[in-house]
Design a protein around this motif. Structure first.
Motif, mmCIF file in Angstrom:
data_model
loop_
_atom_site.group_PDB
_atom_site.id
_atom_site.type_symbol
_atom_site.label_atom_id
_atom_site.label_comp_id
_atom_site.label_asym_id
_atom_site.label_seq_id
_atom_site.Cartn_x
_atom_site.Cartn_y
_atom_site.Cartn_z
ATOM 1 N N LEU A 24 0.820 -1.216 0.000
ATOM 2 C CA LEU A 24 0.000 0.000 0.000
ATOM 3 C C LEU A 24 0.848 1.259 0.000
ATOM 4 O O LEU A 24 0.406 2.310 -0.469
ATOM 5 C CB LEU A 24 -0.937 0.009 1.213
ATOM 6 N N ASN A 25 2.068 1.153 0.509
ATOM 7 C CA ASN A 25 2.921 2.339 0.607
ATOM 8 C C ASN A 25 4.013 2.367 -0.446
ATOM 9 O O ASN A 25 5.036 3.019 -0.295
ATOM 10 C CB ASN A 25 3.534 2.424 2.011
ATOM 11 N N GLY A 26 3.762 1.641 -1.551
ATOM 12 C CA GLY A 26 4.641 1.751 -2.700
ATOM 13 C C GLY A 26 5.963 1.034 -2.562
ATOM 14 O O GLY A 26 6.956 1.469 -3.143
ATOM 15 N N ARG A 27 5.968 -0.085 -1.807
ATOM 16 C CA ARG A 27 7.209 -0.849 -1.657
ATOM 17 C C ARG A 27 7.007 -2.304 -2.102
ATOM 18 O O ARG A 27 7.288 -3.246 -1.344
ATOM 19 C CB ARG A 27 7.684 -0.795 -0.206
ATOM 20 N N PRO A 28 6.494 -2.539 -3.318
ATOM 21 C CA PRO A 28 6.229 -3.910 -3.765
ATOM 22 C C PRO A 28 7.491 -4.721 -3.986
ATOM 23 O O PRO A 28 7.439 -5.947 -4.075
ATOM 24 C CB PRO A 28 5.469 -3.708 -5.077
ATOM 25 N N GLY A 29 8.659 -4.052 -4.099
ATOM 26 C CA GLY A 29 9.897 -4.772 -4.316
ATOM 27 C C GLY A 29 10.314 -5.636 -3.145
ATOM 28 O O GLY A 29 11.231 -6.448 -3.263
ATOM 29 N N ARG A 30 9.646 -5.458 -2.001
ATOM 30 C CA ARG A 30 10.006 -6.232 -0.813
ATOM 31 C C ARG A 30 9.282 -7.574 -0.737
ATOM 32 O O ARG A 30 9.327 -8.236 0.296
ATOM 33 C CB ARG A 30 9.710 -5.410 0.449
ATOM 34 N N MET A 31 8.564 -7.936 -1.816
ATOM 35 C CA MET A 31 7.825 -9.200 -1.800
ATOM 36 C C MET A 31 7.916 -9.856 -3.163
ATOM 37 O O MET A 31 8.237 -9.216 -4.165
ATOM 38 C CB MET A 31 6.357 -8.952 -1.427
ATOM 39 N N PRO A 33 6.537 -11.580 -6.607
ATOM 40 C CA PRO A 33 5.411 -11.209 -7.474
ATOM 41 C C PRO A 33 4.133 -11.959 -7.144
ATOM 42 O O PRO A 33 3.041 -11.377 -7.166
ATOM 43 C CB PRO A 33 5.919 -11.556 -8.877
ATOM 44 N N GLN A 34 4.232 -13.246 -6.817
ATOM 45 C CA GLN A 34 3.021 -14.007 -6.491
ATOM 46 C C GLN A 34 2.396 -13.551 -5.179
ATOM 47 O O GLN A 34 1.184 -13.600 -5.005
ATOM 48 C CB GLN A 34 3.313 -15.520 -6.449
ATOM 49 N N THR A 35 3.246 -13.078 -4.251
ATOM 50 C CA THR A 35 2.718 -12.536 -2.992
ATOM 51 C C THR A 35 1.965 -11.241 -3.259
ATOM 52 O O THR A 35 0.864 -11.012 -2.724
ATOM 53 C CB THR A 35 3.860 -12.278 -1.999
ATOM 54 N N ARG A 36 2.551 -10.394 -4.085
ATOM 55 C CA ARG A 36 1.877 -9.143 -4.435
ATOM 56 C C ARG A 36 0.527 -9.420 -5.088
ATOM 57 O O ARG A 36 -0.464 -8.764 -4.761
ATOM 58 C CB ARG A 36 2.754 -8.335 -5.394
ATOM 59 N N GLU A 37 0.489 -10.418 -5.957
ATOM 60 C CA GLU A 37 -0.762 -10.746 -6.636
ATOM 61 C C GLU A 37 -1.820 -11.210 -5.639
ATOM 62 O O GLU A 37 -2.995 -10.822 -5.738
ATOM 63 C CB GLU A 37 -0.506 -11.823 -7.687
ATOM 64 N N ARG A 38 -1.423 -12.025 -4.643
ATOM 65 C CA ARG A 38 -2.389 -12.496 -3.635
ATOM 66 C C ARG A 38 -2.945 -11.324 -2.828
ATOM 67 O O ARG A 38 -4.139 -11.264 -2.542
ATOM 68 C CB ARG A 38 -1.730 -13.497 -2.686
#
Length: 349
Positions: A24-31, A33-38
């Motif tokens: 939510l705070n613009g840090r998707p690089g810390r997870m 890709p499949q986690t982000r999708e979930r």
């Protein structure tokens, strides 16, 4: 569903609340890709809406950018706004839309209001040669992307310009007509004061020169010195132009219009005279708006890669807002247009 919390989203996605917070705070690089999708799917299923005020307190940023367009009366700008909003929403941002009618005072007023509300990134779509009217805010730190405009002498060093190559686009359009055997062409534009319109005229002239012609061999219809600068009446302008061109002692066999709305107006004027678009007079537009393929006959035009251009505009603003990119590192991005041939253009008779 109202009242959904970050903890419910985390349980639904099978992750920790901190993972949801990172996304939510613009840090998707810390997870992964499949986690982000979930997590994204859980947000959609539960209808979670993050608290913007709370986020602002945590990050010091308002997750909103401004968009100032000439007028959404032209579907081109509505489509661009939709693509920009899609890119922004995917990263948790929202877009505030303003219509300026290319009026510098109105643009300045909107940008000043956006700045006063804490918004630090704006996409400005006027294509005016000078941005002096918003320069004080740029100097104070406003991130500005000038869309549909190439770099100009006197631009601030931090400015980002994103545009299709209007010269190449108009060359493609005019060359298409010349290859069909047309030698009496008209260029219908309205005012040529904006950067993009000047560049399209340059492309038109370059194609004529390639075929041993000049603008003296063509008809350049600009509507006269008092023609309005805004986009609201451009279809009527095209219709008026067609009526006048048809009455010329040597009427054109083909028309290149400054944009698709103008081209649709030109086509209407041709039909008003009892002539056939694409047979008696060919017409080519510029933009490839949604109405171009629905016209009768469908409109030959120059397509702008709007999804890519909108994504690039948002990416530049987000980087400036979130990472504090060097304010002196301005840049220009020029994208290639594409000729889309439909039934409104045919061989010269």
């Amino acid at each position: 569903m109202s009242g959904v919390t970050i903890y419910q989203v985390a349980r639904e996605a099978g992750v920790s609340p901190s993972t949801v917070s990172n996304l939510l705070n613009g840090r998707p690089g810390r997870m992964l890709p499949q986690t982000r999708e979930r997590v994204e799917q859980a947000i959609v299923r539960l209808g979670y809406r993050p608290n913007r005020a709370a986020r602002q307190l945590r990050t010091g940023r308002i997750q909103v950018i401004g968009l100032v367009v000439p007028s959404v009366a032209n579907p081109f700008w509505g489509t661009f706004a939709r693509h920009l909003e899609g890119a922004a929403l995917a990263e948790g941002y929202h877009v505030l839309l303003c219509n300026s009618e290319r009026d510098p005072d109105r643009e300045r007023g909107y940008v000043e209001e956006l700045w006063a509300d804490g918004i630090r990134g704006v996409v400005l779509c006027s294509s005016l040669p000078s941005l002096s009217h918003v320069l004080p805010l740029i100097e104070r730190g406003l991130g500005l992307v000038a869309f549909d405009r190439t770099a100009q002498v006197g631009d601030p060093a931090s400015l980002v310009n994103i545009s299709v190559d209007n010269v190449v686009g108009a060359e493609l359009a005019a060359r298409h007509l010349l290859e069909l055997g047309h030698r009496r062409l008209a260029f219908v534009s309205g005012s040529l004061r904006s950067v993009n319109r000047k560049e399209r005229f340059r492309g038109f002239a370059a194609a004529l020169e390639e075929y041993g012609l000049s603008t003296a061999d063509a008809i350049v219809w600009s509507g006269g010195p008092e023609e309005r600068y805004g986009d609201l009446d451009v279809a009527d302008l095209g219709r008026t132009a067609a009526r006048e061109l048809i009455r010329d002692d040597r009427p054109p066999t083909a028309v290149l219009a400054i944009n698709d709305m103008c081209a649709l107006g030109v086509s209407a004027g041709i039909r008003d005279a009892g002539l056939r678009v694409g047979e008696d007079i060919s017409v080519v537009g510029f933009d490839d708006i949604v109405l171009a393929d629905l016209a009768a006959p469908p409109l030959t035009t120059i397509r702008q890669p709007l999804p890519q251009m909108a994504a690039a505009a948002f990416a530049h603003l987000r980087s400036r807002i979130e990472n504090g990119d060097d304010a002196s590192a301005g840049r220009s991005l020029l994208m290639r247009p594409e000729l889309v041939v439909r039934a409104s253009s045919g061989p010269a008779r």
